[in-house]
Every structure is written in structure tokens, then in C-alpha cells.
Design a protein around this motif. Structure first.
Motif, PDB file in Angstrom:
ATOM      1  N   GLY A 125     -54.163 -65.201 106.074  1.00 28.57           N
ATOM      2  CA  GLY A 125     -54.024 -66.165 107.148  1.00 28.57           C
ATOM      3  C   GLY A 125     -53.835 -65.553 108.519  1.00 28.57           C
ATOM      4  N   ALA A 126     -53.628 -64.233 108.584  1.00 25.23           N
ATOM      5  CA  ALA A 126     -53.281 -63.599 109.852  1.00 25.23           C
ATOM      6  C   ALA A 126     -54.473 -63.518 110.800  1.00 25.23           C
ATOM      7  N   HIS A 127     -54.211 -63.698 112.077  1.00 29.28           N
ATOM      8  CA  HIS A 127     -55.215 -63.459 113.116  1.00 29.28           C
ATOM      9  C   HIS A 127     -55.620 -61.986 113.086  1.00 29.28           C
ATOM     10  N   LEU A 128     -54.621 -61.127 112.902  1.00 27.87           N
ATOM     11  CA  LEU A 128     -54.856 -59.701 112.701  1.00 27.87           C
ATOM     12  C   LEU A 128     -53.603 -59.086 112.108  1.00 27.87           C
ATOM     13  N   PHE A 129     -53.731 -57.899 111.567  1.00 32.79           N
ATOM     14  CA  PHE A 129     -52.606 -57.181 110.964  1.00 32.79           C
ATOM     15  C   PHE A 129     -52.311 -55.959 111.822  1.00 32.79           C
ATOM     16  N   ALA A 130     -51.047 -55.788 112.206  1.00 30.93           N
ATOM     17  CA  ALA A 130     -50.638 -54.685 113.078  1.00 30.93           C
ATOM     18  C   ALA A 130     -49.646 -53.792 112.352  1.00 30.93           C
ATOM     19  N   PHE A 131     -49.944 -52.502 112.299  1.00 32.63           N
ATOM     20  CA  PHE A 131     -49.093 -51.542 111.592  1.00 32.63           C
ATOM     21  C   PHE A 131     -49.087 -50.225 112.381  1.00 32.63           C
ATOM     22  N   PRO A 132     -48.414 -50.205 113.552  1.00 31.97           N
ATOM     23  CA  PRO A 132     -48.456 -49.025 114.419  1.00 31.97           C
ATOM     24  C   PRO A 132     -47.366 -48.001 114.097  1.00 31.97           C
ATOM     25  N   ASP A 180     -53.946 -71.056 102.238  1.00 35.88           N
ATOM     26  CA  ASP A 180     -53.512 -72.427 102.012  1.00 35.88           C
ATOM     27  C   ASP A 180     -52.553 -72.837 103.142  1.00 35.88           C
ATOM     28  N   PRO A 181     -52.925 -73.840 103.961  1.00 37.39           N
ATOM     29  CA  PRO A 181     -52.046 -74.234 105.076  1.00 37.39           C
ATOM     30  C   PRO A 181     -50.656 -74.676 104.631  1.00 37.39           C
ATOM     31  N   ARG A 182     -50.565 -75.306 103.458  1.00 39.43           N
ATOM     32  CA  ARG A 182     -49.255 -75.769 102.995  1.00 39.43           C
ATOM     33  C   ARG A 182     -48.350 -74.596 102.649  1.00 39.43           C
ATOM     34  N   GLN A 183     -48.919 -73.553 102.051  1.00 37.00           N
ATOM     35  CA  GLN A 183     -48.106 -72.381 101.734  1.00 37.00           C
ATOM     36  C   GLN A 183     -47.674 -71.650 103.007  1.00 37.00           C
ATOM     37  N   LEU A 184     -48.587 -71.552 103.973  1.00 36.36           N
ATOM     38  CA  LEU A 184     -48.216 -70.904 105.234  1.00 36.36           C
ATOM     39  C   LEU A 184     -47.126 -71.683 105.958  1.00 36.36           C
ATOM     40  N   ALA A 185     -47.183 -73.004 105.850  1.00 33.71           N
ATOM     41  CA  ALA A 185     -46.180 -73.847 106.521  1.00 33.71           C
ATOM     42  C   ALA A 185     -44.781 -73.562 106.007  1.00 33.71           C
ATOM     43  N   PHE A 186     -44.673 -73.132 104.752  1.00 36.68           N
ATOM     44  CA  PHE A 186     -43.373 -72.762 104.197  1.00 36.68           C
ATOM     45  C   PHE A 186     -42.737 -71.634 105.012  1.00 36.68           C
ATOM     46  N   TYR A 187     -43.568 -70.766 105.572  1.00 35.45           N
ATOM     47  CA  TYR A 187     -43.083 -69.647 106.378  1.00 35.45           C
ATOM     48  C   TYR A 187     -43.086 -69.982 107.871  1.00 35.45           C
ATOM     49  N   GLY A 188     -43.382 -71.240 108.210  1.00 34.69           N
ATOM     50  CA  GLY A 188     -43.414 -71.633 109.615  1.00 34.69           C
ATOM     51  C   GLY A 188     -44.614 -71.094 110.358  1.00 34.69           C
ATOM     52  N   LEU A 189     -45.738 -70.914 109.650  1.00 32.47           N
ATOM     53  CA  LEU A 189     -46.921 -70.297 110.234  1.00 32.47           C
ATOM     54  C   LEU A 189     -48.140 -71.199 110.066  1.00 32.47           C
ATOM     55  N   GLU A 190     -49.137 -70.978 110.909  1.00 37.73           N
ATOM     56  CA  GLU A 190     -50.420 -71.643 110.802  1.00 37.73           C
ATOM     57  C   GLU A 190     -51.512 -70.578 110.706  1.00 37.73           C
ATOM     58  N   ALA A 191     -52.552 -70.856 109.933  1.00 41.06           N
ATOM     59  CA  ALA A 191     -53.637 -69.899 109.751  1.00 41.06           C
ATOM     60  C   ALA A 191     -54.247 -69.507 111.087  1.00 41.06           C
ATOM     61  N   ASP A 192     -54.463 -68.202 111.253  1.00 43.62           N
ATOM     62  CA  ASP A 192     -55.106 -67.623 112.434  1.00 43.62           C
ATOM     63  C   ASP A 192     -54.264 -67.757 113.696  1.00 43.62           C
ATOM     64  N   GLN A 193     -52.980 -68.098 113.536  1.00 41.17           N
ATOM     65  CA  GLN A 193     -52.112 -68.293 114.692  1.00 41.17           C
ATOM     66  C   GLN A 193     -50.914 -67.340 114.665  1.00 41.17           C
ATOM     67  N   TYR A 194     -51.071 -66.217 113.994  1.00 40.80           N
ATOM     68  CA  TYR A 194     -49.981 -65.232 113.996  1.00 40.80           C
ATOM     69  C   TYR A 194     -50.540 -63.830 113.778  1.00 40.80           C
ATOM     70  N   LEU A 195     -49.864 -62.865 114.363  1.00 41.15           N
ATOM     71  CA  LEU A 195     -50.080 -61.453 114.087  1.00 41.15           C
ATOM     72  C   LEU A 195     -49.091 -61.060 113.003  1.00 41.15           C
ATOM     73  N   LEU A 196     -49.497 -60.232 112.065  1.00 37.76           N
ATOM     74  CA  LEU A 196     -48.654 -59.907 110.913  1.00 37.76           C
ATOM     75  C   LEU A 196     -48.327 -58.428 110.864  1.00 37.76           C
ATOM     76  N   TYR A 197     -47.058 -58.149 110.562  1.00 41.94           N
ATOM     77  CA  TYR A 197     -46.600 -56.811 110.182  1.00 41.94           C
ATOM     78  C   TYR A 197     -45.919 -56.934 108.835  1.00 41.94           C
ATOM     79  N   VAL A 198     -46.123 -55.952 107.950  1.00 40.44           N
ATOM     80  CA  VAL A 198     -45.466 -55.918 106.642  1.00 40.44           C
ATOM     81  C   VAL A 198     -44.845 -54.542 106.445  1.00 40.44           C
ATOM     82  N   GLY A 199     -43.547 -54.510 106.162  1.00 41.66           N
ATOM     83  CA  GLY A 199     -42.891 -53.235 105.909  1.00 41.66           C
ATOM     84  C   GLY A 199     -41.413 -53.307 106.261  1.00 41.66           C
ATOM     85  N   SER A 200     -40.757 -52.167 106.186  1.00 44.85           N
ATOM     86  CA  SER A 200     -39.333 -52.102 106.496  1.00 44.85           C
ATOM     87  C   SER A 200     -39.126 -52.156 108.007  1.00 44.85           C
TER      88      SER A 200
END
Length: 367
Positions: free
Chosen positions: A263-270, A174-194
Motif C-alpha cells: 500500500g505504500a507510496h514508496l518505501f524508504a530505508f536510508p 486492502d483498504p480496510r486492513q490499512l485503515a486499521f493502521y490509520g493509513l490509506e493506500a498510496d498515501q504514506y511513505l513506509l519504513y520498516v525496522g528498529s
């Protein structure tokens, strides 16, 4: 008489992540299957409790450890089996125990975790040796338990983790939900974790700086900011001239995490090391193309469905990112990710775990 399992769920916090998700999903699956359970866990997780449940809420880690060693043994009954989703079960008493182990990361990086050394060097192996059966979330974890504690691999069963498929599945973000985080669909690389050093965020930032001139999007880092580790990472982004293109998201709301994966362009977890690597599986279940590490259990979890990189090389991570910038390659890995994620489910994990517990609690067959 039917076997009753005592679920030692006191590890759960009010906002479970990582191992807490393992505890919570086993509990959810077993309740749904109406398994014969008694449980000790925070009352918030005992909604519509099955008959016979008790609730105990401990205020913190130390209090939980003390409670497990002093009070819990007095609450157990003959004929039951105690299930410990983390190696903190009581060292006294005769009740059979099945105990799960998830990683030995503080022993692999002792300089990063000096305060956890006593816990992992003394309490954890004592609890594991007390167990009638040890559950490991990966072959890597089983090998680590043999390496660090000298435990017999024949006394261990590998049962992988999973992700909640009712939360993590592919659909348009949902573009509106992503906008809450300052993001646009397919326009960010994502990492999740500590932000702990073994998660390797510094090299991810270095790698992003190498490719930032060729790709216009952002790097979104979802995870709680840590006063010990986050400021140096922010300074690194500033030094590399990409501070305006790095979004520090803290931990998103539970309902929003799947949205960020989708929404991520790709997910990176190295990461330099993981006992399992649940975010990789969550991202795959959402249909994200994944880059992850060759280290620890990450290659074991990802299989052939992710781009694997040597995590100690920022140049290698950057090359992996560039590989996934190709739309055809990214589409290929999105398809492989969904196929790989479908091989894991909490229902299968819960049932396999229950079978191990039943085997421990069943009387031996007559000769």
C-alpha cells in the motif's frame, strides 16, 4: 553413509525477525526437501518434525550461549556436520562446522552498542575461526570480516538472503486492513525496522519535514518502539511540525507486513549501514518503489532497482523522496524492483548453503 547435518537453530525466538527469518526459512526449505537433518531449536518450530529431531528451548541469549558451549558438544555424533546460522557454535570438539555471519555493525558503531563489544570482539571471531567454512550474506559482510578479524576471504562463501515469495508479492492493498493502521493506500511513505540510531530515522524524519509541504501523505514507521530511541524521534517530529503526519506502528502482525509494503507510496530505508538489508528486498518483492542508502550492503542488494542516497544528508534523502514522487519515476522503479527481487529466493539460498555444508562433510577425493 549419508551425511547428517545438525541444525543449531536455537537463535529462533517465538517471533523471528531479521536473522531469525534466515534461520526459519533455511529450516523450512530443508525440511521440504527432506534433507537429512537433526535440529536443536524451540519446539514451536518443530511441527510435524522429521524423524530424529530433538528440541531444546533456551530462556535467553546468555543461556543459549552457555548451552552452545557446554551441552551442544555432548549431543553431536561422529560423521555429522554442525551448521550454525549465527557465529555461536561450540569452541570445543572435533566436529566440522559451517557458520554464517551477517554483519559487524556493533564494531562499526561501537559507541551505539557498548554492551555487544565483548561478544563481537571475542566470541564471534573465535567461533568463525573454529568453522571449516564461513557463510556471508553479502560481499560487504565478507569485507568486514577481513577488516575487523583478519580472516582469509578464501575461507568464506557469499550466499545472499532472500524473502518468502509466498508472503511478499504484488497485489492491491486492502483498504480496510490499512485503515486499521490509520493509513490509506498510496498515501504514506513506509519504513520498516528498529529505531536504533544507525537506522537513521532522525534524518528520515528531517527529510520528510522538508517535503511534507509538497506531498500530503504520512510517514509510517513500522518497528518496535524503544524507550531509549523513540521518544527523541517523536520530539523531533513535533519540533518540525509534522507529528500529526507520522504514524508509529510498532511491529505489525506477520500477515500485515506485506500489506503495508504493497500500500505504500514508496518505501524508504536510508540506513547508515546494513550487512544485507532484508526489508529492502521484501519491499521490492511487493512491487514498492524503494529509496535506500549507498552505505553497507544496501546498494549491493538493491542494484539498479532503487534510488540510492547519501544517508548522512537529510537534504539528499529529501531529494530522493521528491524524485520518487514523480509517477513515471515511481512506476519505473516499481518495475525494476520486481525484476530485482525475482533474482533472490530462499530455495536457492538453502540449496547453495547445503552444497557448502556437503562439501565440508564429504571426505577428500583420493589423489
Amino acid at each position: 553413509m549419508a551425511l547428517t547435518v545438525v541444525f543449531n537453530g536455537n537463535y529462533l525466538s517465538l517471533r523471528p525477525t531479521g536473522i531469525g527469518q534466515y534461520v526459519l526459512n533455511l529450516w523450512r526449505c530443508w525440511r521440504h526437501a527432506q534433507k537429512p537433518l537433526r535440529a536443536f531449536m524451540p519446539a514451536e518450530y518443530l511441527q510435524e518434525p522429521l524423524r530424529g529431531h530433538r528440541t531444546v528451548k533456551t530462556p535467553g541469549h546468555l543461556a543459549r550461549l552457555i548451552w552452545n558451549q557446554t551441552i551442544l558438544p555432548t549431543r553431536l555424533r561422529p560423521g555429522e556436520v554442525l551448521f550454525n546460522p549465527v557465529p555461536e557454535g561450540p569452541l570445543v570438539g572435533g566436529l566440522p562446522q559451517v557458520t554464517a555471519a551477517h554483519d559487524t555493525i556493533p564494531l562499526i558503531f561501537p559507541e551505539l552498542f557498548p554492551r555487544k563489544q565483548a561478544y563481537f570482539r571475542y566470541l564471534v571471531p573465535a567461533c568463525l575461526r573454529r568453522a571449516a567454512r564461513i557463510l556471508c550474506n553479502s560481499e560487504q559482510t565478507r569485507a568486514d570480516l577481513v577488516r575487523f578479524y583478519g580472516l582469509d576471504p578464501a575461507g568464506m562463501t557469499v550466499i545472499p538472503l532472500a524473502c518468502d515469495r509466498e508472503r511478499f508479492f504484488p497485489r492491491p492493498a486492502d483498504p480496510r486492513q490499512l485503515a486499521f493502521y490509520g493509513l490509506e493506500a498510496d498515501q504514506y511513505l513506509l519504513y520498516v525496522g528498529s529505531h536504533e540510531p544507525h537506522k537513521n530515522l532522525a534524518r528520515l524524519i528531517e527529510a520528510f519535514a522538508r517535503v511534507a509541504g509538497d506531498w500530503p501523505g504520512k510517514l509510517a514507521i513500522a518497528g518496535a518502539c524503544d524507550p531509549r530511541y523513540t521518544p527523541p524521534l517523536m520530539r523531533l517530529a513535533e519540533q518540525r511540525g509534522i507529528a500529526a503526519r507520522v504514524r508509529w506502528l510498532d511491529y505489525p502482525a506477520d500477515a500485515d507486513l506485506p500489506l503495508l509494503y504493497r500500500g505504500a507510496h514508496l518505501f524508504a530505508f536510508p540506513s547508515l549501514y546494513e550487512g544485507f538489508g532484508l526489508p529492502v528486498l521484501e519491499a521490492m518483492a511487493c512491487g514498492a518503489a524503494v529509496l535506500t542508502s549507498t552505505r553497507g550492503a544496501l546498494a549491493e542488494v538493491a542494484g539498479q532497482a532503487a534510488v540510492l542516497v547519501e544517508p548522512e544528508s537529510a537534504e539528499g534523502i529529501a531529494a530522493g523522496l521528491e524524485q520518487l514522487f514523480d509517477p513515471r519515476v515511481r512506476a519505473k522503479y516499481r518495475t525494476l524492483a520486481l525484476q530485482r527481487a525475482a533474482e533472490f529466493s530462499w530455495e536457492r539460498t538453502a540449496e547453495a548453503t547445503w552444497q557448502v555444508i556437503e562439501g565440508v562433510g564429504s571426505p577428500p577425493a583420493p589423489p
